[in-house]
Each structure stands twice: as structure tokens, then as C-alpha cells.
Write a protein that holds these residues in place. Structure first.
Motif, PDB file in Angstrom:
ATOM      1  N   VAL A 167      53.773 136.890  79.681  1.00 34.62           N
ATOM      2  CA  VAL A 167      55.000 136.249  80.179  1.00 34.62           C
ATOM      3  C   VAL A 167      56.198 137.180  79.984  1.00 34.62           C
ATOM      4  O   VAL A 167      57.051 137.305  80.867  1.00 34.62           O
ATOM      5  CB  VAL A 167      55.235 134.888  79.478  1.00 34.62           C
ATOM      6  CG1 VAL A 167      56.600 134.322  79.818  1.00 34.62           C
ATOM      7  CG2 VAL A 167      54.140 133.905  79.865  1.00 34.62           C
ATOM      8  N   TRP A 214      53.446 132.013  89.414  1.00 32.19           N
ATOM      9  CA  TRP A 214      54.409 132.177  88.323  1.00 32.19           C
ATOM     10  C   TRP A 214      55.750 132.621  88.886  1.00 32.19           C
ATOM     11  O   TRP A 214      56.804 132.093  88.509  1.00 32.19           O
ATOM     12  CB  TRP A 214      53.901 133.205  87.298  1.00 32.19           C
ATOM     13  CG  TRP A 214      54.814 133.308  86.113  1.00 32.19           C
ATOM     14  CD1 TRP A 214      54.733 132.596  84.964  1.00 32.19           C
ATOM     15  CD2 TRP A 214      55.965 134.154  85.980  1.00 32.19           C
ATOM     16  NE1 TRP A 214      55.768 132.942  84.118  1.00 32.19           N
ATOM     17  CE2 TRP A 214      56.540 133.904  84.719  1.00 32.19           C
ATOM     18  CE3 TRP A 214      56.570 135.098  86.805  1.00 32.19           C
ATOM     19  CZ2 TRP A 214      57.685 134.554  84.267  1.00 32.19           C
ATOM     20  CZ3 TRP A 214      57.720 135.748  86.354  1.00 32.19           C
ATOM     21  CH2 TRP A 214      58.262 135.470  85.109  1.00 32.19           C
ATOM     22  N   LYS A 268      59.206 130.610  88.669  1.00 31.79           N
ATOM     23  CA  LYS A 268      60.320 131.254  87.971  1.00 31.79           C
ATOM     24  C   LYS A 268      61.543 131.343  88.882  1.00 31.79           C
ATOM     25  O   LYS A 268      62.675 131.108  88.449  1.00 31.79           O
ATOM     26  CB  LYS A 268      59.884 132.651  87.488  1.00 31.79           C
ATOM     27  CG  LYS A 268      60.974 133.434  86.797  1.00 31.79           C
ATOM     28  CD  LYS A 268      61.412 132.766  85.517  1.00 31.79           C
ATOM     29  CE  LYS A 268      62.449 133.614  84.810  1.00 31.79           C
ATOM     30  NZ  LYS A 268      62.954 132.968  83.615  1.00 31.79           N
TER      31      LYS A 268
END
Length: 170
Positions: A28, A63, A67
């Protein structure tokens, strides 16, 4: 009922979600660093990150999509807070200016009363006191006294009033 539960446990949706790996903190962190420089994920970068992190490219794409959505929301909140603070400042300025206008109107009223009382003395010609205010002329406001064809500016009028009537404004 048991048959229904056992069928649900073997459904493709349930199996896919249990096979999906969660990203580690290090993964991450790398994605976050990459996101700070590149908000839009290009196919080459997606393949490079997938190879580097050892996860499917689709997971990287999802992701990034999530985001970007969170980032847009945070940006909107920051913009809203900034605009809200500016609005509060403008409203505070407006209230301050409104109080100042009331004070200046009261000061003008007192000055007009003083001129009126001074004109009540013996053998003085009538005095015409007017307040002129124009935003088109720079927003200036002046008080004029017309007596025997002379026009006195506000400062001169105050000097006359203070000299003739003392410094009492009540």
C-alpha cells in the motif's frame, strides 16, 4: 435450510472473494507513493506495479480507482472548508462594516444637530446641511455647509463646530 447454506458457500462469488489477497502495508505504501505522482493509471505502470507487488493487474486497477475516488472526495472537502472559511471572513467583514456605517450615521446625525443648534443663535443665516454619498465617485462621503455662498469641507466644519460650540457631541 442446510442445503441452501451449503450451496451459498460453494458459489463462485464466495470463492473469488476468499481467494483475493489483501495488500500488505508495504504494498500500500508503494502504491500511495506512486499515486502521489500519477493519479491516472496507465497500462504500462499497472503491469509494472503488478509484477513488482506480485498481485493481479486488476487488483492494482481497482485500488487506483478506489484511491482516486477517495482523493476526489478529500479534495472536495478541502475546497469546501476553504470556501466556508472565506465566507465566514466575508460575513464578519460585512458585520463590521455595517456597525461602522451605523456609527458614522450617528456621527453625522450629531453633526447635523450641532449645526442646527448653532444656527438657532441670533442673526445667523440659515444653514443647509446635506450628506452626499456616491459609490461611483470612489465611495467618498462628505458633509457640506452652504452659508453665504461658501462651501466648507467636513474638516473645516468640524473646526468651526469645535471652535464655536466646544467639543461636546451630545
Amino acid at each position: 435450510m442446510d442445503f441452501f447454506h451449503s450451496q451459498n458457500q460453494h458459489s463462485p462469488k464466495h470463492q473469488n472473494s476468499s481467494n483475493k489477497k489483501r495488500l500488505t502495508h508495504d504494498q500500500v505504501r508503494l502504491l500511495e507513493r506512486t499515486f502521489t505522482t500519477t493519479k491516472k493509471l496507465e497500462p504500462e505502470l499497472k503491469a509494472q506495479l503488478a509484477n513488482q507487488l506480485g498481485v493481479p493487474p486488476r487488483q492494482i486497477a481497482i485500488w487506483y480507482q478506489n484511491k482516486r475516488a477517495r482523493w476526489k472526495t478529500q479534495t472536495l472537502e478541502l475546497d469546501y472548508n476553504s470556501l466556508h472559511a472565506k465566507l465566514e471572513d466575508a460575513l464578519a467583514d460585512r458585520r463590521r462594516l455595517e456597525r461602522e456605517v451605523v456609527q458614522l450615521q450617528e456621527e453625522l446625525r450629531r453633526a447635523q444637530q450641532m449645526v442646527f443648534h448653532l444656527n438657532q443663535g441670533p442673526a445667523q443665516p440659515p444653514v443647509n446641511v446635506s450628506s452626499n454619498s456616491s459609490c461611483d465617485e470612489g465611495g467618498s462621503s462628505s458633509l457640506h455647509e452652504e452659508a453665504n455662498g461658501e462651501v466648507l469641507q467636513l474638516e473645516e466644519l468640524y473646526a468651526c463646530l469645535y471652535g464655536a460650540g466646544g467639543s461636546t457631541w451630545g
